[in-house]
Structure formats: C-alpha cells, structure tokens
Design a protein around this motif. Structure first.
Motif, mmCIF file in Angstrom:
data_model
loop_
_atom_site.group_PDB
_atom_site.id
_atom_site.type_symbol
_atom_site.label_atom_id
_atom_site.label_comp_id
_atom_site.label_asym_id
_atom_site.label_seq_id
_atom_site.Cartn_x
_atom_site.Cartn_y
_atom_site.Cartn_z
ATOM 1 N N ARG A 153 0.827 -1.208 0.000
ATOM 2 C CA ARG A 153 0.000 0.000 0.000
ATOM 3 C C ARG A 153 0.859 1.254 0.000
ATOM 4 N N LEU A 154 1.960 1.210 0.742
ATOM 5 C CA LEU A 154 2.849 2.372 0.808
ATOM 6 C C LEU A 154 3.532 2.617 -0.536
ATOM 7 N N ILE A 155 3.759 1.548 -1.282
ATOM 8 C CA ILE A 155 4.370 1.705 -2.606
ATOM 9 C C ILE A 155 3.440 2.466 -3.543
ATOM 10 N N PHE A 156 2.145 2.129 -3.497
ATOM 11 C CA PHE A 156 1.197 2.700 -4.456
ATOM 12 C C PHE A 156 0.443 3.910 -3.915
ATOM 13 N N ASP A 157 0.307 3.994 -2.597
ATOM 14 C CA ASP A 157 -0.510 5.065 -2.031
ATOM 15 C C ASP A 157 0.297 6.126 -1.304
ATOM 16 N N GLY A 158 1.576 5.849 -1.052
ATOM 17 C CA GLY A 158 2.378 6.792 -0.277
ATOM 18 C C GLY A 158 2.889 7.957 -1.103
ATOM 19 N N GLU A 159 3.476 8.915 -0.436
ATOM 20 C CA GLU A 159 4.126 10.039 -1.114
ATOM 21 C C GLU A 159 5.371 9.534 -1.831
ATOM 22 N N ASP A 160 5.957 10.386 -2.641
ATOM 23 C CA ASP A 160 7.087 9.945 -3.476
ATOM 24 C C ASP A 160 8.214 9.350 -2.638
ATOM 25 N N GLN A 161 8.602 10.055 -1.556
ATOM 26 C CA GLN A 161 9.700 9.567 -0.727
ATOM 27 C C GLN A 161 9.346 8.253 -0.068
ATOM 28 N N THR A 162 8.110 8.159 0.447
ATOM 29 C CA THR A 162 7.654 6.923 1.089
ATOM 30 C C THR A 162 7.569 5.799 0.070
ATOM 31 N N ALA A 163 7.025 6.097 -1.107
ATOM 32 C CA ALA A 163 6.883 5.077 -2.142
ATOM 33 C C ALA A 163 8.242 4.546 -2.583
ATOM 34 N N ARG A 164 9.236 5.453 -2.694
ATOM 35 C CA ARG A 164 10.577 5.005 -3.107
ATOM 36 C C ARG A 164 11.196 4.107 -2.042
ATOM 37 N N LEU A 185 16.620 -5.541 6.835
ATOM 38 C CA LEU A 185 16.026 -4.859 7.977
ATOM 39 C C LEU A 185 16.289 -3.355 7.919
ATOM 40 N N GLU A 186 17.498 -2.980 7.498
ATOM 41 C CA GLU A 186 17.840 -1.559 7.420
ATOM 42 C C GLU A 186 16.924 -0.839 6.431
ATOM 43 N N LEU A 187 16.677 -1.453 5.284
ATOM 44 C CA LEU A 187 15.799 -0.844 4.278
ATOM 45 C C LEU A 187 14.358 -0.761 4.777
ATOM 46 N N LEU A 188 13.925 -1.761 5.469
ATOM 47 C CA LEU A 188 12.550 -1.796 5.970
ATOM 48 C C LEU A 188 12.338 -0.767 7.067
ATOM 49 N N LEU A 189 13.314 -0.593 7.935
ATOM 50 C CA LEU A 189 13.194 0.387 9.003
ATOM 51 C C LEU A 189 13.170 1.819 8.467
ATOM 52 N N ALA A 190 13.637 1.983 7.247
ATOM 53 C CA ALA A 190 13.669 3.314 6.636
ATOM 54 C C ALA A 190 12.358 3.677 5.951
ATOM 55 N N VAL A 191 11.408 2.772 5.947
ATOM 56 C CA VAL A 191 10.114 3.021 5.288
ATOM 57 C C VAL A 191 9.157 3.712 6.256
ATOM 58 N N PRO A 192 8.758 4.959 5.981
ATOM 59 C CA PRO A 192 7.767 5.633 6.831
ATOM 60 C C PRO A 192 6.413 4.900 6.738
ATOM 61 N N GLY A 193 5.773 4.757 7.864
ATOM 62 C CA GLY A 193 4.466 4.087 7.868
ATOM 63 C C GLY A 193 4.546 2.602 8.166
ATOM 64 N N LEU A 194 5.766 2.074 8.234
ATOM 65 C CA LEU A 194 5.982 0.666 8.580
ATOM 66 C C LEU A 194 6.538 0.613 9.998
ATOM 67 N N SER A 195 5.886 -0.121 10.894
ATOM 68 C CA SER A 195 6.336 -0.159 12.283
ATOM 69 C C SER A 195 7.612 -0.974 12.409
ATOM 70 N N GLU A 196 8.302 -0.762 13.521
ATOM 71 C CA GLU A 196 9.540 -1.521 13.760
ATOM 72 C C GLU A 196 9.259 -3.015 13.842
ATOM 73 N N ALA A 197 8.148 -3.375 14.510
ATOM 74 C CA ALA A 197 7.792 -4.792 14.617
ATOM 75 C C ALA A 197 7.512 -5.381 13.241
ATOM 76 N N GLN A 198 6.850 -4.616 12.374
ATOM 77 C CA GLN A 198 6.566 -5.099 11.027
ATOM 78 C C GLN A 198 7.851 -5.249 10.222
#
Length: 259
Positions: A153-164, A185-198
């Motif tokens: 969802r973040l890929i398609f619905d997020g802002e440009d920075q979030t989507a990237r 894990l480093e790349l995933l933690l850098a995604v806004p809107g994704l929790s640390e647990a996720q």
C-alpha cells in the motif's frame, strides 16, 4: 335325578343353595371388577411411561440441536477472528479476542461430549484440533502477511519519498536469499508508515511467503472438511432427513381394550 323334586319339601336346603349361588356370583363379579381395575391401572402406568420417554427423547433432541449449532457458530467465530490477523494490526486486543473465541469453542465441544453420540463427539474433536492449528498459523503468519500488505500500500498510495523507500525495501525482500537479514532490515526500518515490529517480521520471514500462503490454504481446506464431516454426523444423529424430531423408539406392546 330331578333337582326340583329333590328340593320339594326341603325349603331350607333350597334357600341355602340360592344364598350360596349369590355369594359365589358376588365373589366372581368382584374378582372380575378387580381384574379390570388392575388392567386399567397397568394401561395408565404404561401410557405415563411412554409419555415420559417421549418427553425425554424430545428434550435430548432439542438440547443436542442447540449444542451442535452453538459449537459450529463458536468455531466459525474463532476462525473469523483468526482471519483478522491477516487484515489489521494486532495491538494485543485481537490476540485476547481470538483466544477467548477459541476457549468458547473448546467449552462448547466439552458440552457436546456430555450429550452427543460417539460419532459426533469424535468429529467435534477433529474440528477443534483443526481450528487450533488454523488459529496458531494465523497468529504467527497473519501479522507478517499484514505487514506485506502495508508495504504494498505504501508503494502505491504513499508520497514519493515513502513510495521510493517502500519500493526499495520490497525489492530487497523479493531478492530472497540474495540479501542477508541485516541489509533487508535496514531498508525496511527506513520506510515511513511501517512499524519496527513489522520491519523485523518482514526481514525475518521474507523467504517464506509462498510456504505461508500454501499452509493457510491447506489449513482452510482441512478445517472445511472437518466441519463438513461434523455437520454430516450431527444431521445423522438428529435424523435431519426425516424433517421431524425423533419419536420414541417403537415398542412391541400388547394393548388390551378395557370395556
């Protein structure tokens, strides 16, 4: 011998004979009346026994019907709540609700053990075991599946920075064993809107989405089959094809009409 001539001139003997006949007749009549009364009493007792047995059977049928329906309903509620793990974040409340639903199904199964036929009890046990496996898989794999859905969802619905950021993390996940845990894990933690647990879940389980989906399909199929078997056994017990509640089993009794 002429009986009447014998009693001529013997009025006292004739009177005694008449009295004896009257006494015997009274005794016989009384005995016949008593026998008739006993027959009526026996018939009344038998009718009462039949009525009591009919009431017992009807009550048992009704209780069985209710318990079977409540068990099926409780299992479906447990499954419904288990499916929520794939569709929404778990803040702890969902865990509690799912656990309570399974406990309710377990209680209903215990109640069935007390009133249902052996075939129905065995089928209920199989359903509960399958529901337990389904629930366990949902609790462990559901949050990861929801995290994957969130990332898409973040890929398609997020802002440009979030989507990237989400797109880069998703590419890393699709690389499978080509990238180790730490970089993913480093790349995933850098995604806004994704929790640390996720992020930790996705980094850990990224190589297992296909197996996870297959497991869910297999468990769903198994639970459906077990429920079908249980319902069939319950319908047999309740004689559902007869369209009526079961009557008292036929009794070979001899009824005697009492005049």
């Amino acid at each position: 011998m002429d009986v009447w001539k014998y009693f001529e001139g013997k009025p006292e003997l004739f009177a005694a004979l008449v009295a004896a006949i009257a006494i015997v007749g009274g005794v016989v009549g009384a005995k016949m009346q008593a026998n008739g009364g006993r027959a009526q009493a026996a018939a009344a007792r038998e009718a009462a026994e039949i009525a009591a047995e009919a009431q017992r059977v009807a009550t048992l049928w009704s209780v069985r019907q209710v318990q079977v329906a409540e068990f099926v309903q409780s299992v479906r509620e447990a499954v419904r709540l288990s499916d929520r793990f794939y569709l929404e974040p778990d803040g702890g409340e969902l865990q509690n609700r799912a656990h309570a639903a399974y406990q309710t199904a377990s209680l209903k199964k215990a109640e069935i053990e007390l009133i249902a036929s052996r075939g129905v009890v065995n089928a209920a046990q199989a359903v509960l075991l399958s529901a337990s496996e389904y629930s366990s898989a949902a609790r462990s794999g559901g949050p990861t599946a929801y995290a994957e859905l969130t990332l898409l969802r973040l890929i398609f619905d997020g802002e440009d920075q979030t989507a990237r950021a989400a797109s880069a993390a998703n590419m890393a996940l699709n690389a499978g064993s080509g990238m180790s845990y730490a970089p993913r894990l480093e790349l995933l933690l850098a995604v806004p809107g994704l929790s640390e647990a996720q992020a930790h879940r996705l980094a850990r389980d990224s190589n297992e989405p296909g197996r996870r989906d297959q497991t869910r399909e297999d468990l769903t199929r198994d639970l459906d089959e077990k429920l079908t078997t249980f319902v069939d056994a319950a319908r047999t017990m309740l004689k559902s094809e007869d369209d009526i509640a079961p009557a008292v089993p036929p009794q070979h009794r001899q009824w005697r009409r009492v005049a």
